[in-house]
Write an enzyme that holds these catalytic residues in place. Structure first.
Site, PDB file in Angstrom:
ATOM      1  N   CYS A 104       0.878  -1.203   0.055  1.00  0.00           N
ATOM      2  CA  CYS A 104      -0.054  -0.095   0.063  1.00  0.00           C
ATOM      3  C   CYS A 104       1.008   1.224  -0.039  1.00  0.00           C
ATOM      4  O   CYS A 104       0.990   2.112   0.702  1.00  0.00           O
ATOM      5  CB  CYS A 104      -0.930   0.084   1.115  1.00  0.00           C
ATOM      6  N   ALA A 105       1.730   1.228  -1.072  1.00  0.00           N
ATOM      7  CA  ALA A 105       2.995   2.255  -0.781  1.00  0.00           C
ATOM      8  C   ALA A 105       2.848   3.533  -1.364  1.00  0.00           C
ATOM      9  O   ALA A 105       3.265   4.499  -0.913  1.00  0.00           O
ATOM     10  CB  ALA A 105       3.932   1.551  -1.951  1.00  0.00           C
ATOM     11  N   GLY A 112       4.284   7.153  -1.809  1.00  0.00           N
ATOM     12  CA  GLY A 112       5.468   6.858  -1.886  1.00  0.00           C
ATOM     13  C   GLY A 112       6.423   7.317  -0.837  1.00  0.00           C
ATOM     14  O   GLY A 112       7.722   7.122  -1.049  1.00  0.00           O
ATOM     15  N   ASP A 136       1.252  -1.069  -4.933  1.00  0.00           N
ATOM     16  CA  ASP A 136      -0.286  -0.395  -4.503  1.00  0.00           C
ATOM     17  C   ASP A 136      -1.011  -0.776  -5.778  1.00  0.00           C
ATOM     18  O   ASP A 136      -0.736  -1.170  -6.960  1.00  0.00           O
ATOM     19  CB  ASP A 136      -0.115   1.140  -4.682  1.00  0.00           C
ATOM     20  N   ASP A 146      -2.815  -6.094  -6.464  1.00  0.00           N
ATOM     21  CA  ASP A 146      -3.560  -6.146  -5.208  1.00  0.00           C
ATOM     22  C   ASP A 146      -2.603  -6.859  -4.078  1.00  0.00           C
ATOM     23  O   ASP A 146      -1.970  -7.759  -4.655  1.00  0.00           O
ATOM     24  CB  ASP A 146      -4.861  -7.284  -5.345  1.00  0.00           C
ATOM     25  N   CYS A 174      -2.914   5.196   9.862  1.00  0.00           N
ATOM     26  CA  CYS A 174      -2.921   6.862  10.317  1.00  0.00           C
ATOM     27  C   CYS A 174      -4.410   6.742  11.146  1.00  0.00           C
ATOM     28  O   CYS A 174      -5.277   7.805  10.591  1.00  0.00           O
ATOM     29  CB  CYS A 174      -2.918   7.609   9.080  1.00  0.00           C
TER      30      CYS A 174
END
EC number: 2.1.1.-
Length: 423
Positions: free
Chosen positions: A240-241, A244, A261, A287, A354
């Site tokens: 899930c980069a 970046g 991603d 995925d 987050c």
């Protein structure tokens, strides 16, 4: 830009219509081209007006309540909201009132309400400006405030709301020399290694942008990669980069990095950032559950409620209602389990979100440890420069909250845990 700023104000009203009326995030609306026809100055102004009105929404609505017997249609109400915010920030009353009256008068459905807009905004201009600073700091909506109070206590949540109401600073992650970046940009080097600027103009015009000396990344968002502490020669997977920031941190260590991603557009942004900074990583549009292989270290920044980022994204409490939390929590659980299958024996993984909700942080790690007896928490990894020992939680993760770090200007909310797989 026109004399009364019609394009920017009209677009700001549209942004609020989509957020408040359609439940869309501002990034979605802008990404769909809502501001594409505006020149850069109007585009920035429209986004700022919408963002700051959302940040101040409770105050704005409290002032408007005093002059409205009932709420008008969403578009008219949002014109009043933006006008009220502008007036209470000291904008000239005649300019604000004339602009909003003109916008509504030209609306094919609500043009007949131009008189209402004129009357209400003139009353706000007459009395609201004085009343503005006497109103309390805006509170989060109850669907979010209630679980946060339950988790962290009322005093902490008031501190978070204070941080959300303040304008957020701009944080930079230096590629190498933090002191040099701070000196070049006029920023302050934070204890964790990020550089913070209280105010910044156009990011692409700042010293060091073109040469790739830094990238924009909240100080809290930069901590997970520092906890992972990738080493030269290691194979590292960044799941899930996008956009970046963490990928570039990992690549700067000299590790062999694979960034994954699911979004082609967002992954293109990762590739562009890598080119600008002169860093190297393999980028893979896929995925997470389709990824295979074995890696020395993994960083999983899982999709979450993003409730820790409200000071930067004040649209979130108004576009969402918490109904998606259950699905996100289930997705995070599956991602943790799959990511651990990609980790070599003896390897380490940092899981982070987050989010301010324990169900997306502390609870996830507690339950993951129960499901995987060959995995343990590595508390020592959290002892990175600038990290406060008080942030370490009972189960061994790192809990960052917006009410913390007040002496440095606060931070986003994050949860970070370092996991180690048995050799």
């Amino acid at each position: 830009m026109s004399d009364i700023g019609l394009p920017a104000r009209r677009s700001a009203i549209y942004l609020l219509d989509q957020i408040m009326g359609e439940g869309k995030l501002m990034s979605e609306v802008i990404g769909a081209g809502a501001l594409d026809r505006l020149d850069p100055a109007d585009r920035a102004r429209a986004q700022r007006l919408a963002t700051e009105t959302l940040r101040s929404m409770e105050r704005v609505d409290r002032l408007l309540q005093r002059h409205l017997q009932k709420y008008p249609a969403t578009t008219v109400r949002n014109a009043l909201r933006i006008g009220t915010y502008e007036l209470c920030q000291g904008e000239a009353a005649h300019g604000v009132v004339n602009a909003m009256v003109t916008i509504i008068s030209k609306h094919k459905r609500y043009g007949h309400l131009k008189g209402l807009v004129n009357a209400v905004l003139r009353k706000v201009a007459d009395k609201g400006v004085e009343q503005w600073p006497t109103l309390r700091i805006p509170r989060l909506p109850s669907w979010l405030r209630k679980p946060l109070v339950q988790a962290w206590g009322a005093e902490a949540v008031v501190g978070m709301e204070t941080a959300f109401f303040a304008t957020s600073p701009l944080d930079l992650t230096p590629k190498s020399d933090g002191v040099a970046v701070a000196n070049a940009t006029g920023g302050v080097l934070l204890p964790t290694g990020s550089v913070r600027l209280a105010e910044a103009g156009q990011v692409s015009a700042m010293p060091g942008f073109t040469s790739g000396d830094w990238w924009v990344q909240d100080a809290a968002a930069a901590i997970p990669a520092r906890v992972l502490d990738a080493q030269q020669g290691e194979t590292v997977l960044d799941l899930c980069a996008a956009p970046g920031g963490k990928t570039m941190q990992l690549a700067a260590s000299g590790a062999t990095v694979t960034a994954v991603d699911i979004s082609p557009g967002r992954m293109e942004r990762v590739a562009q950032n890598l080119i600008r900074t002169g860093l190297s990583a393999d980028t893979l549009v896929a995925d997470v559950f389709d990824v295979t292989g074995q890696y020395d270290a993994i960083l999983l920044d899982a999709p979450c409620s993003a409730t820790g980022t409200i000071r930067r994204h004040p649209d979130l409490p108004f576009a969402k209602d918490g109904s998606e939390f259950g699905a996100l929590i289930a997705l995070q659980e599956r991602m943790i389990d799959h990511a651990l299958t990609l980790l070599r024996p003896g390897g380490r993984m940092v899981f982070c979100t987050c989010s301010l909700l324990p169900d997306e942080g502390e609870v996830q790690v507690e339950e993951a440890l129960e499901r995987h007896p060959d995995v343990s928490v590595e508390r020592a990894a959290l002892n990175r420069p600038g990290n406060d020992a008080a942030w370490i939680t009972e189960e061994g993760g790192l809990r960052l909250r917006p009410d913390l770090w007040a002496e440095h200007g606060h931070m986003d909310g994050f949860y970070i845990a370092a996991l180690r797989k048995s050799p």
